[in-house]
Design an enzyme around this catalytic site. Structure first.
Site, PDB file in Angstrom:
ATOM      1  N   ARG A 282       0.814  -1.212   0.000  1.00  0.00           N
ATOM      2  CA  ARG A 282       0.000   0.000   0.000  1.00  0.00           C
ATOM      3  C   ARG A 282       0.853   1.270   0.000  1.00  0.00           C
ATOM      4  O   ARG A 282       0.607   2.182  -0.789  1.00  0.00           O
ATOM      5  CB  ARG A 282      -0.943   0.000   1.209  1.00  0.00           C
ATOM      6  CG  ARG A 282      -1.936  -1.146   1.201  1.00  0.00           C
ATOM      7  CD  ARG A 282      -2.781  -1.183   2.465  1.00  0.00           C
ATOM      8  NE  ARG A 282      -3.568  -2.391   2.540  1.00  0.00           N
ATOM      9  CZ  ARG A 282      -4.747  -2.571   1.935  1.00  0.00           C
ATOM     10  NH1 ARG A 282      -5.260  -1.602   1.218  1.00  0.00           N
ATOM     11  NH2 ARG A 282      -5.407  -3.712   2.053  1.00  0.00           N
ATOM     12  N   ASP A 411      -2.990 -16.818  -1.961  1.00  0.00           N
ATOM     13  CA  ASP A 411      -3.393 -16.364  -3.289  1.00  0.00           C
ATOM     14  C   ASP A 411      -2.299 -15.626  -4.056  1.00  0.00           C
ATOM     15  O   ASP A 411      -1.934 -15.996  -5.177  1.00  0.00           O
ATOM     16  CB  ASP A 411      -4.642 -15.479  -3.188  1.00  0.00           C
ATOM     17  CG  ASP A 411      -4.498 -14.370  -2.150  1.00  0.00           C
ATOM     18  OD1 ASP A 411      -3.605 -14.439  -1.299  1.00  0.00           O
ATOM     19  OD2 ASP A 411      -5.298 -13.424  -2.185  1.00  0.00           O
ATOM     20  N   GLU A 546     -10.651  -8.076  -6.979  1.00  0.00           N
ATOM     21  CA  GLU A 546     -10.056  -9.113  -7.826  1.00  0.00           C
ATOM     22  C   GLU A 546     -10.826  -9.364  -9.120  1.00  0.00           C
ATOM     23  O   GLU A 546     -10.224  -9.464 -10.204  1.00  0.00           O
ATOM     24  CB  GLU A 546      -9.941 -10.427  -7.030  1.00  0.00           C
ATOM     25  CG  GLU A 546      -8.892 -10.417  -5.945  1.00  0.00           C
ATOM     26  CD  GLU A 546      -9.346  -9.708  -4.684  1.00  0.00           C
ATOM     27  OE1 GLU A 546      -8.492  -9.362  -3.846  1.00  0.00           O
ATOM     28  OE2 GLU A 546     -10.584  -9.506  -4.542  1.00  0.00           O
TER      29      GLU A 546
END
Length: 600
Positions: A282, A411, A546
């Site tokens: 971020r 993921d 996503e």
């Protein structure tokens, strides 16, 4: 004579002890308790003492873990109050209200087959003819000398040959000064007009930014319903993460205000524990992105300072980084409750650290994250390229073996394998090998089709038991597969990508609000009528990106407008059910209720 009167009670007189009479005082009671304690056996006393110490330890541990949550208990009721869905005005109304929006810069129409902003594409256009191709058999078109050179540069994996890119940036030790290319003047005749959908997206950003600026300026996260803010680390996460978006959308006034905060207020020396993964993707990623867009040195300076302050996380026995770093004190540690880190977190910081090395000409950042990938490349405990969810920072070994998922905690490991390979000029064979093996592992172990509509989905494997559970997080996969095909990998990956993006869209389209839940379970029984089942604990929506990101990739690479249309429908649903009047967008608790989605 009368018999003596019968008494129904017995009188007992207690004698004194040490000159004192019994008076039911606390002192007497304490002495009585102590006599009882001494009468217990040694085993009984040991068990009681152990239980007392154990309960105290549990109480302290629970207090440490929950102390942060207790700070927000008072405002919880207000946040969970039910509100009616917000109905967004018609697009014509949005256009009339959007007259104050600063017009985005006119950019040259990009080649839609390329990623990145147009100015980055311009930098590569002169080298288009050098774009590498994958081929099963080498075509003998060059002379023998060229063939000898190619043998040293070709990466082969199971019969596929991949020529590394020749258009990558100079290595970190190059003496040539390298700066980002800024926006160039373009031919306005080739500039496309901004359509209604694009204007609506710009307006949505301005609406979200309005709430953040008014109620959470300089803080990490806006809480739009209560009109307050929350802090993760106190480093302005939202503000920094939005800098590149503001630049791309042409929001120059908002950008300059945010930049001023970064220059004047962003304090990276404060003593605060930050999560390595979240801070990297971020803040470090946001600073590097906006530097590449603008060329403004202040952003690279801040990124370099932050990178240095995150480096203590890699000081572990195994080189697997700790999850938490105190950026002010320069110390790092694992979570309080375990010495494990999640595999996704330690393998999803590489793009940012490698880019920091490229821009600063300092190899230490890339070396630290490359060591992590090399270590994991050689680890046992995988199943056909699939990795477990946890890894121990002390031993460097996978833990909680036997559970394989493309959802939470694993993921982005798979996503970053491909993107690192592309970032490095498609030269790093280990990354490509791990990625291709993982795709095969997914295909062979986790892919199933639902009933009755045969939707292709990715499930989970737990100790050889298959579960038809699919997280929304898994919807990164179609876009990643398409990106790989765009860079020369097997066309079969695109076939799978198209099947999976259809499923990810149906996770939205088949739900009452048009928004996907966090987790769905697919039906494998041909006698059931519905493909998708949503459990009450999983029906919340956290505004995850996503699926929309994958739709972006699919549209860019296939030119099929249905992906654009699907994305627009999802955007409209977000606007209808998550938009808060006073500014910002909120997550919701119940995507299955269009009447009361329970904003939170």
């Amino acid at each position: 004579m009368y018999s003596p009167q019968r008494r129904d009670f017995i009188s007992v007189t207690l004698g004194s002890q040490a000159g004192r009479n019994y008076d039911n005082s606390k002192t007497w009671r304490r002495q009585s308790f102590w006599r009882k304690w001494k009468q217990l056996s040694r085993l009984q006393r040991s068990l009681i003492a152990f239980m007392f110490i154990f309960m105290m330890f549990c109480g302290i541990a629970t207090y440490l873990n929950l102390s942060e949550h207790w700070q927000v208990v008072e405002g919880r009721d207000q946040e969970l109050k039910q509100v009616k869905p917000v109905v967004v005005p018609a697009l014509d109304v949005l256009l009339s209200k959007a007259t104050f929006i600063s017009k985005p810069p006119k950019l040259k129409r990009p080649n839609l087959n390329k990623r990145g902003p147009p100015f980055l594409q311009n930098r590569l256009s002169k080298n288009e003819k050098e774009e590498p191709k994958i081929r099963k058999d080498n075509e003998a078109e060059a002379n023998s000398d060229d063939k000898d050179k190619e043998k040293n540069s070709i990466i082969s994996w199971r019969g596929m040959e991949i020529v590394p890119e020749r258009i990558t940036a100079a290595p970190p030790d190059s003496k040539q000064e390298e700066k980002p290319v800024l926006h160039e003047k373009v031919n306005t005749k080739e500039t496309a007009t901004v359509n209604k959908q694009q204007m609506a997206v710009i307006e949505a950003f301005q609406h979200a930014w309005k709430g953040y600026k008014q109620y959470a300026w300089g803080h990490d996260e806006l809480k739009p319903i209560s009109k307050t803010y929350s802090e993760w680390f106190g480093l302005g996460l939202t503000l920094i993460d939005a800098l590149d978006t503001m630049w791309i959308l042409g929001q120059k006034q908002e950008f300059e205000e945010a930049k001023k905060w970064v220059v004047d207020e962003l304090n990276l020396s404060k003593s605060v524990d930050v999560n390595l993964f979240e801070t990297t993707i971020r803040i470090l990623g946001g600073l590097l992105s906006v530097y590449n867009l603008t060329g403004d040195q202040v952003f690279l300076d801040k990124a370099s300072e932050l990178g240095d302050r995150l480096m203590p996380a890699f000081n572990t026995p195994s080189k697997i980084p700790y999850s938490d770093v105190n950026i002010g004190l320069g110390t790092a540690h694992p979570p309080r409750w375990t010495s494990d880190s999640t595999v996704a977190e330690v393998t999803s910081i590489q793009l940012e650290f490698r880019e920091l090395s490229r821009l600063t000409k300092n190899d230490k950042y890339q070396e630290a994250v490359d060591d992590v990938m090399k270590h994991i490349h050689g680890l046992g405990g995988k199943k056909d390229g699939l990795v477990p969810m946890f890894i121990n920072t002390n031993s460097g070994q996978f833990s909680h073996l036997g559970v394989y998922t493309l959802g939470a905690r694993a993921d982005s490991y798979y996503e970053y394998l491909l993107k690192q390979w592309i970032q490095g000029g498609r030269k790093e064979a280990d990354l490509l090998e791990d990625y291709l093996q993982a795709v095969e592992g997914v295909t062979n172990n986790l892919i199933r089709k639902s009933e009755p509509n045969k939707l292709t989905f990715v499930g989970e494997l737990s100790h050889n038991q298959f579960s038809p559970k699919m997280d929304h997080l898994v919807c990164f996969l179609p876009g990643t597969l398409a990106l790989g095909v765009h860079h020369g990998l097997s066309a079969n990956h695109m076939k799978l990508a198209k099947q999976l993006i259809e499923t990810c869209y149906q996770m939205y389209a088949q739900i009452e609000t048009g928004l996907s839940p966090e987790i769905v379970y697919f039906n494998l029984n041909p006698h059931n009528a519905n493909d998708v089942e949503v459990k009450p604990a999983d029906r919340h929506n956290l505004l995850r990106p996503e699926t929309v990101e994958s739709l972006f990739y699919m549209y860019r690479f296939t030119k099929d407008k249905k992906y654009q249309e699907w994305g627009w429908k999802i955007f409209q649903s977000f606007n209808k059910y998550t938009r808060v009047d006073t500014g910002g967008y909120t997550s919701i608790n119940n995507v299955q209720s269009s009447e009361n989605p329970e904003p939170r």
